[in-house]
Design a protein around this motif. Sequence first.
Motif, PDB file in Angstrom:
ATOM      1  N   GLN A  27       0.827  -1.206   0.000  1.00 25.83           N
ATOM      2  CA  GLN A  27       0.000   0.000   0.000  1.00 25.83           C
ATOM      3  C   GLN A  27       0.860   1.253   0.000  1.00 25.83           C
ATOM      4  O   GLN A  27       0.606   2.196  -0.754  1.00 25.83           O
ATOM      5  CB  GLN A  27      -0.926   0.003   1.216  1.00 25.83           C
ATOM      6  N   ILE A  28       1.882   1.281   0.855  1.00 24.44           N
ATOM      7  CA  ILE A  28       2.796   2.427   0.912  1.00 24.44           C
ATOM      8  C   ILE A  28       3.532   2.582  -0.412  1.00 24.44           C
ATOM      9  O   ILE A  28       3.669   3.688  -0.950  1.00 24.44           O
ATOM     10  CB  ILE A  28       3.793   2.260   2.074  1.00 24.44           C
ATOM     11  N   ARG A  39      12.821   4.638  -4.138  1.00 25.96           N
ATOM     12  CA  ARG A  39      13.019   3.205  -4.334  1.00 25.96           C
ATOM     13  C   ARG A  39      12.633   2.493  -3.050  1.00 25.96           C
ATOM     14  O   ARG A  39      12.823   3.021  -1.955  1.00 25.96           O
ATOM     15  CB  ARG A  39      14.482   2.907  -4.652  1.00 25.96           C
ATOM     16  N   PHE A  40      12.135   1.277  -3.196  1.00 28.67           N
ATOM     17  CA  PHE A  40      11.605   0.551  -2.042  1.00 28.67           C
ATOM     18  C   PHE A  40      12.303  -0.807  -1.909  1.00 28.67           C
ATOM     19  O   PHE A  40      12.382  -1.568  -2.866  1.00 28.67           O
ATOM     20  CB  PHE A  40      10.102   0.335  -2.205  1.00 28.67           C
ATOM     21  N   THR A  41      12.773  -1.066  -0.691  1.00 33.43           N
ATOM     22  CA  THR A  41      13.348  -2.366  -0.374  1.00 33.43           C
ATOM     23  C   THR A  41      12.645  -2.895   0.868  1.00 33.43           C
ATOM     24  O   THR A  41      12.570  -2.201   1.890  1.00 33.43           O
ATOM     25  CB  THR A  41      14.863  -2.261  -0.114  1.00 33.43           C
ATOM     26  N   TYR A  42      12.142  -4.112   0.771  1.00 37.93           N
ATOM     27  CA  TYR A  42      11.379  -4.709   1.871  1.00 37.93           C
ATOM     28  C   TYR A  42      11.985  -6.060   2.207  1.00 37.93           C
ATOM     29  O   TYR A  42      12.237  -6.881   1.327  1.00 37.93           O
ATOM     30  CB  TYR A  42       9.917  -4.881   1.459  1.00 37.93           C
ATOM     31  N   LEU A  47      10.789  -2.014   5.922  1.00 33.37           N
ATOM     32  CA  LEU A  47      10.721  -1.283   4.651  1.00 33.37           C
ATOM     33  C   LEU A  47      11.699  -0.127   4.699  1.00 33.37           C
ATOM     34  O   LEU A  47      11.665   0.694   5.629  1.00 33.37           O
ATOM     35  CB  LEU A  47       9.310  -0.747   4.412  1.00 33.37           C
ATOM     36  N   GLU A  48      12.573  -0.053   3.697  1.00 37.59           N
ATOM     37  CA  GLU A  48      13.477   1.078   3.560  1.00 37.59           C
ATOM     38  C   GLU A  48      13.117   1.829   2.283  1.00 37.59           C
ATOM     39  O   GLU A  48      13.071   1.244   1.203  1.00 37.59           O
ATOM     40  CB  GLU A  48      14.939   0.625   3.500  1.00 37.59           C
ATOM     41  N   ILE A  49      12.832   3.111   2.425  1.00 37.63           N
ATOM     42  CA  ILE A  49      12.522   3.970   1.292  1.00 37.63           C
ATOM     43  C   ILE A  49      13.738   4.841   1.020  1.00 37.63           C
ATOM     44  O   ILE A  49      14.234   5.526   1.923  1.00 37.63           O
ATOM     45  CB  ILE A  49      11.289   4.843   1.581  1.00 37.63           C
ATOM     46  N   THR A  50      14.228   4.800  -0.193  1.00 35.46           N
ATOM     47  CA  THR A  50      15.452   5.507  -0.560  1.00 35.46           C
ATOM     48  C   THR A  50      15.165   6.539  -1.630  1.00 35.46           C
ATOM     49  O   THR A  50      14.499   6.250  -2.630  1.00 35.46           O
ATOM     50  CB  THR A  50      16.509   4.513  -1.095  1.00 35.46           C
ATOM     51  N   SER A  94      11.411  -7.877  -1.233  1.00 33.52           N
ATOM     52  CA  SER A  94      11.187  -7.109  -2.448  1.00 33.52           C
ATOM     53  C   SER A  94      12.313  -6.086  -2.573  1.00 33.52           C
ATOM     54  O   SER A  94      12.739  -5.506  -1.567  1.00 33.52           O
ATOM     55  CB  SER A  94       9.838  -6.391  -2.398  1.00 33.52           C
ATOM     56  N   ALA A  95      12.798  -5.879  -3.797  1.00 29.24           N
ATOM     57  CA  ALA A  95      13.898  -4.935  -4.000  1.00 29.24           C
ATOM     58  C   ALA A  95      13.736  -4.222  -5.330  1.00 29.24           C
ATOM     59  O   ALA A  95      13.167  -4.760  -6.280  1.00 29.24           O
ATOM     60  CB  ALA A  95      15.241  -5.669  -3.962  1.00 29.24           C
ATOM     61  N   GLU A  96      14.238  -2.996  -5.364  1.00 33.03           N
ATOM     62  CA  GLU A  96      14.315  -2.218  -6.595  1.00 33.03           C
ATOM     63  C   GLU A  96      15.765  -1.781  -6.769  1.00 33.03           C
ATOM     64  O   GLU A  96      16.149  -0.695  -6.334  1.00 33.03           O
ATOM     65  CB  GLU A  96      13.366  -1.017  -6.542  1.00 33.03           C
ATOM     66  N   PRO A  97      16.591  -2.631  -7.350  1.00 35.42           N
ATOM     67  CA  PRO A  97      18.026  -2.320  -7.456  1.00 35.42           C
ATOM     68  C   PRO A  97      18.273  -1.161  -8.425  1.00 35.42           C
ATOM     69  O   PRO A  97      17.385  -0.757  -9.169  1.00 35.42           O
ATOM     70  CB  PRO A  97      18.614  -3.622  -8.003  1.00 35.42           C
ATOM     71  N   ASP A  98      19.484  -0.652  -8.394  1.00 36.05           N
ATOM     72  CA  ASP A  98      19.829   0.389  -9.363  1.00 36.05           C
ATOM     73  C   ASP A  98      19.815  -0.163 -10.777  1.00 36.05           C
ATOM     74  O   ASP A  98      19.329   0.486 -11.698  1.00 36.05           O
ATOM     75  CB  ASP A  98      21.204   0.971  -9.030  1.00 36.05           C
ATOM     76  N   ASN A  99      20.359  -1.354 -10.954  1.00 33.59           N
ATOM     77  CA  ASN A  99      20.392  -2.000 -12.262  1.00 33.59           C
ATOM     78  C   ASN A  99      20.275  -3.507 -12.078  1.00 33.59           C
ATOM     79  O   ASN A  99      20.886  -4.070 -11.172  1.00 33.59           O
ATOM     80  CB  ASN A  99      21.707  -1.702 -13.002  1.00 33.59           C
TER      81      ASN A  99
END
Length: 210
Positions: A27-28, A39-42, A47-50, A94-99
């Motif tokens: 949701q967040i 970017r979101f890493t869980y 949860l870390e928001i970058t 869950s991750a959103e890497p740079d590449n």
Amino acid sequence: MLLQPPPKLVGEKRLSFRNLDWHAFKQIQSLLTERTRARFTYDNGVLEITMPLEGHERSARLIELFIRVLVVEIGMKIKTMGSTTLDREDLLKSAEPDNGYYIQNYSLVSDREINLNVDPAPDLVVEVDITHTDLNKNLLYASLGVPEFWRFNGRVWQILQLVNGTYVECDRSPTFPIVEKNDLYQFLEVALLDEVAAEVNFRQWVREQI
């Protein structure tokens, strides 16, 4: 040779939340993705928001150029995932890497969208973490099954290879064994002054190695 960052270099702004279940996290993520470049890493409730800043983004894009030159000059195939969300609800990760890149497994995923419930994780993931992160990203990406993980903190480049479920640091990239750590440092040192010259010089160097 290690790159020396400017004093008090800050590459990212970070905000962490704890004790969030998967539904609350999603949701967040959905709410803020529409309004920010975050970017979101869980990882299992955390949860870390970058918010990437200039130092982060420039390093990430230059490392991407470094990889692109290698792939093109060596004659490899690649599917670029960028910061595509890598979701594994079953693992609560869950991750959103740079590449992220598919190279060895390119043929398995080249013509369709990725579904990590059935598809392998990207062959190579890159993360730039200049500002301290509380998350154990090595453990996170190892759990996701990423075979090769590059980390760069503004000074030091780590090449990590997944061996029996754990990352082992290497001197050379398993994907690109012609390059050593010092080759990236030299590329970045030139690129921070002249990106075009860095690319031209590096392409020529790669051609000479193959």
